[in-house]
Design a protein around this motif. Structure first.
Motif, PDB file in Angstrom:
ATOM      1  N   TYR A  83       0.874  -1.180   0.000  1.00 22.50           N
ATOM      2  CA  TYR A  83       0.000   0.000   0.000  1.00 22.50           C
ATOM      3  C   TYR A  83       0.910   1.227   0.000  1.00 22.50           C
ATOM      4  O   TYR A  83       1.510   1.580   1.015  1.00 22.50           O
ATOM      5  CB  TYR A  83      -0.941  -0.026   1.201  1.00 22.50           C
ATOM      6  CG  TYR A  83      -1.891  -1.202   1.122  1.00 22.50           C
ATOM      7  CD1 TYR A  83      -3.006  -1.140   0.297  1.00 22.50           C
ATOM      8  CD2 TYR A  83      -1.642  -2.368   1.827  1.00 22.50           C
ATOM      9  CE1 TYR A  83      -3.864  -2.223   0.187  1.00 22.50           C
ATOM     10  CE2 TYR A  83      -2.498  -3.454   1.730  1.00 22.50           C
ATOM     11  CZ  TYR A  83      -3.604  -3.381   0.907  1.00 22.50           C
ATOM     12  OH  TYR A  83      -4.449  -4.460   0.790  1.00 22.50           O
ATOM     13  N   TYR A  86       1.071   4.345   2.495  1.00 25.18           N
ATOM     14  CA  TYR A  86       1.369   4.059   3.895  1.00 25.18           C
ATOM     15  C   TYR A  86       2.746   4.571   4.290  1.00 25.18           C
ATOM     16  O   TYR A  86       2.942   5.053   5.406  1.00 25.18           O
ATOM     17  CB  TYR A  86       1.265   2.561   4.163  1.00 25.18           C
ATOM     18  CG  TYR A  86       1.519   2.233   5.606  1.00 25.18           C
ATOM     19  CD1 TYR A  86       0.527   2.429   6.557  1.00 25.18           C
ATOM     20  CD2 TYR A  86       2.757   1.781   6.030  1.00 25.18           C
ATOM     21  CE1 TYR A  86       0.757   2.159   7.897  1.00 25.18           C
ATOM     22  CE2 TYR A  86       3.004   1.513   7.364  1.00 25.18           C
ATOM     23  CZ  TYR A  86       2.001   1.702   8.286  1.00 25.18           C
ATOM     24  OH  TYR A  86       2.238   1.455   9.608  1.00 25.18           O
ATOM     25  N   SER A  90       1.206   6.916   6.692  1.00 24.53           N
ATOM     26  CA  SER A  90       0.702   5.943   7.671  1.00 24.53           C
ATOM     27  C   SER A  90      -0.815   5.854   7.576  1.00 24.53           C
ATOM     28  O   SER A  90      -1.335   5.597   6.511  1.00 24.53           O
ATOM     29  CB  SER A  90       1.152   6.296   9.083  1.00 24.53           C
ATOM     30  OG  SER A  90       2.547   6.169   9.192  1.00 24.53           O
ATOM     31  N   ASP A  91      -1.491   6.101   8.664  1.00 20.95           N
ATOM     32  CA  ASP A  91      -2.950   6.029   8.665  1.00 20.95           C
ATOM     33  C   ASP A  91      -3.574   7.397   8.911  1.00 20.95           C
ATOM     34  O   ASP A  91      -4.605   7.517   9.565  1.00 20.95           O
ATOM     35  CB  ASP A  91      -3.428   5.029   9.725  1.00 20.95           C
ATOM     36  CG  ASP A  91      -3.153   3.596   9.312  1.00 20.95           C
ATOM     37  OD1 ASP A  91      -3.249   3.311   8.101  1.00 20.95           O
ATOM     38  OD2 ASP A  91      -2.856   2.767  10.184  1.00 20.95           O
ATOM     39  N   ARG A  95      -4.086  10.509   4.107  1.00 18.51           N
ATOM     40  CA  ARG A  95      -4.027   9.275   3.324  1.00 18.51           C
ATOM     41  C   ARG A  95      -5.405   8.931   2.770  1.00 18.51           C
ATOM     42  O   ARG A  95      -5.535   8.539   1.610  1.00 18.51           O
ATOM     43  CB  ARG A  95      -3.491   8.125   4.167  1.00 18.51           C
ATOM     44  CG  ARG A  95      -3.367   6.839   3.392  1.00 18.51           C
ATOM     45  CD  ARG A  95      -2.721   5.726   4.200  1.00 18.51           C
ATOM     46  NE  ARG A  95      -2.584   4.550   3.375  1.00 18.51           N
ATOM     47  CZ  ARG A  95      -2.830   3.329   3.790  1.00 18.51           C
ATOM     48  NH1 ARG A  95      -3.196   3.099   5.047  1.00 18.51           N
ATOM     49  NH2 ARG A  95      -2.706   2.307   2.979  1.00 18.51           N
TER      50      ARG A  95
END
Length: 192
Positions: A83, A86, A90-91, A95
């Motif tokens: 992904y 990421y 990250s999250d 994103r």
């Protein structure tokens, strides 16, 4: 600046690389897929040599061993993911915004997702470049989003994977990165 002719000419290669970097299927390491890498005239020779070496290494062993190798590297290992956003985001909320924009980009160029994967999943992104119809589209500049995600994601993955740099999947990420770089044209600087 993007060379759209080169990007489009590599469509069969993007499709093959998408299959190779995804979970192995019965036809992943077929003679047809190898022939695509061996004969595509748009692949620079050093990249072709590296791509074929990766293919041959990954094709070794039983199907179960191939599946285990993939799972050990990308599914059971928290260090590496396919992904691409990421590595940079990250999250984060940002994103999610990029994922939504990628999904709209795919639809805008006639590629609908039939996968449960997120829009930044590298095999899915490669399929977009394999099957998208953007050669004569006025919205070509929008492709820079997907190219930027691949650029940042592959860079982040390769940085993290320095200890596993000899793994054929990690080498395949390098092949993908180098092929996308081959689709970029350096603008001439004006020194008047």
């Amino acid at each position: 600046m993007i060379n759209y002719q080169q990007l489009t000419a590599l469509a069969p290669v993007w499709a093959t690389l998408s299959r190779l970097i995804d979970y192995p299927q019965p036809d992943t390491f077929s003679a047809t897929n190898r022939a695509t890498l061996a004969t595509a005239p748009q692949i620079p020779d050093p990249v072709r040599t590296q791509a074929l070496a990766c293919f041959d290494q990954l094709a070794r062993g039983s199907r179960l061993e191939q599946e285990q190798h993939f799972a050990d590297l990308f599914e059971l290992n928290r260090r590496y993911t396919l992904y691409m956003t990421y590595y940079k985001m990250s999250d984060s909320r940002e994103r999610g915004t990029v994922l939504a924009k990628l999904k709209m980009l795919y639809e805008m160029f006639g590629v609908s997702e039939v996968s449960d994967e997120l829009a930044d999943f590298l095999p899915l992104m490669l399929e977009f470049f394999a099957y998208g119809d953007f050669l004569n589209d006025q919205r070509q500049a929008d492709l820079s989003l997907a190219l930027g995600v691949i650029e940042d994601g592959t860079y982040g993955l390769l940085q993290r994977a320095s200890v596993d740099s000899e793994d054929p999947y990690i080498q395949l990420i390098s092949v993908i990165r180098n092929l996308f770089k081959a689709c970029l044209v350096k603008e001439a600087s004006v020194n008047a």
